[in-house]
Design an enzyme around this catalytic site. Structure first.
Site, PDB file in Angstrom:
ATOM      1  CD  GLU A  73      20.259 -11.433  -8.359  1.00 64.19           C
ATOM      2  OE1 GLU A  73      19.380 -11.991  -7.649  1.00 64.19           O
ATOM      3  OE2 GLU A  73      20.494 -11.767  -9.536  1.00 64.19           O
ATOM      4  CB  SER A 106      14.676 -21.933 -11.512  1.00 64.36           C
ATOM      5  OG  SER A 106      14.874 -20.562 -11.215  1.00 64.36           O
ATOM      6  CG  ASN A 116      14.081 -14.038  -4.845  1.00 64.67           C
ATOM      7  OD1 ASN A 116      14.045 -12.973  -4.240  1.00 64.67           O
ATOM      8  ND2 ASN A 116      14.874 -14.244  -5.880  1.00 64.67           N
TER       9      ASN A 116
END
Length: 384
Positions: free
Chosen positions: A145, A216, A270
């Site tokens: 991440e 998403s 993101n």
């Protein structure tokens, strides 16, 4: 795999002692002339050749060592995100011998190393292994991440011995994807899983649809959502995923097959952090669409692929300018071809989650027998 200035990681002792390397981002530069594109491409190819001499663990040919002499046991402490996956046979899949993988926590006292997925211990889904740890056992911090979505790092200072992430300066580096020059020895090591990239044909250049975006995780606070709101004022963007339309049935649920119908794909991350370049980019590359990227700097992307292989949103002073450029390319196949001609010289490898990651850790542990220093500045380094 890409190349660029200062490809190799900063010295490990600097990071261990808390002197994390601060990277200076160079502002993106719009290549306006053929000369500058050619120079940049030549630089990429040259540095790629040099970097192949210093490839991270997963890409180096492994010298023959008797497996029984340096065999290691690697314990997978938790399956990432609590999703069970059958553990791989590293020898059969990746020609990495001497590795015993297990997820049986009772093997902990005998394990040479333990892989710990950050999200699971940070959220309390799992506890850390018990202390004191066995002598010379390594604990490996694994996280894919971005820093914006990685919480609680401060709790793990001095806990781990090795880091494994997408960052090039990790102790164990394995990115979301990388390019392999055609015909190289490195390609041969990975050709079972590599996807040859085809040079563009006429039909390729005349794809019927313009821009796709699959998303998403929709958040109005994300820079990528703000970009989309502006871009759709000037051109049509087809949005798919949980935040858009379902993938069409005739795509068979395949992202690559869907993107293959478009000339451009919005590979928008993101959050924007060093080396955080995910499967969004590599899916577009595999599909033959030109990726329009939002993430780290152009300079950072050029460490992974040729400068003409993508369009960076920061190349344009306004979103309107970006839209006009995409429309111009649609009307001029010869110009569009410049963004795709590089493909014939490379294959693409996208590591399988999490099988290849475990085997890569196992190889690294075999090569670094003996107790490793602890990582003292995990938070500072990962956010640098």
């Amino acid at each position: 795999m890409g190349a660029g200035a200062d490809w190799r990681a900063a010295p490990r002792e600097d990071r261990r002692s808390g002197l994390s390397q601060q990277r200076k981002c160079v502002g993106p530069v719009l290549r306006k002339t053929c000369f500058s594109v050619c120079v940049a491409t030549a630089g990429f190819v040259l540095l790629l050749g040099v970097s192949l001499l210093y490839l991270p663990d997963p890409y180096k040919p492994e010298q023959f060592v008797p497996e029984e002499k340096h065999a290691v046991t690697l314990l997978i402490w938790t399956h990432p995100f609590g999703r069970y996956r059958k553990l791989p046979n590293c020898s059969a899949l990746y020609q990495i011998g001497g590795c015993t993988l297990t997820d049986d926590v009772h093997v902990y006292p005998q394990a040479d190393a333990v892989v710990i997925h950050h999200r699971d211990v940070a959220t309390g889904t799992a506890d850390l292994p018990p202390e004191p740890r066995p002598l010379e056992q390594k604990w490996v911090w694994m996280n894919y991440e971005s820093p914006s979505h990685t919480s609680g790092l401060w709790r793990f200072e001095g806990v781990y011995n090795l880091t494994m992430t997408y960052r090039t300066d990790s102790d164990i580096f394995l990115p979301y994807g990388y390019l392999l020059p055609r015909g190289s020895k490195t390609e041969g090591l990975n050709d079972r899983f590599a996807h040859p990239l085809l040079a563009p044909s006429r039909s390729h250049l005349l794809r019927p649809r313009l821009v796709a975006w699959i998303i998403s995780n929709w958040s109005e606070s994300h820079a990528r959502v703000a970009l989309y709101h502006q871009l759709r004022r000037y051109i049509r963007v087809d949005v798919f995923g949980r935040a858009g339309r379902p993938l069409p049935e005739d795509s068979g649920g395949s992202v690559v097959r869907l993107v293959g119908r478009y000339q451009f794909y919005l590979a928008l991350e993101n959050s924007q952090h060093t080396d955080y370049i995910t499967e969004k980019l590599w899916n577009a590359v595999r599909a033959g669409a030109v990726p329009v990227v939002l993430g780290p700097s152009r300079q950072n992307y050029e460490r992974f692929l040729p400068p003409e292989a993508f369009i960076h949103v920061d190349d344009f002073p306004t979103v309107r300018g970006l839209a006009r450029y995409l429309l111009m390319l649609r009307r001029n196949p010869a110009r569009l071809k410049r963004h795709l001609d590089w493909r014939g010289d490379y294959s693409l490898h996208q590591p399988a989650f999490w099988a290849e990651h475990y085997c890569t850790v196992c190889r690294a542990v075999r090569r670094t027998r003996g107790r490793a220093d602890s990582v003292q500045d995990l938070t500072r380094w990962f956010h640098s």
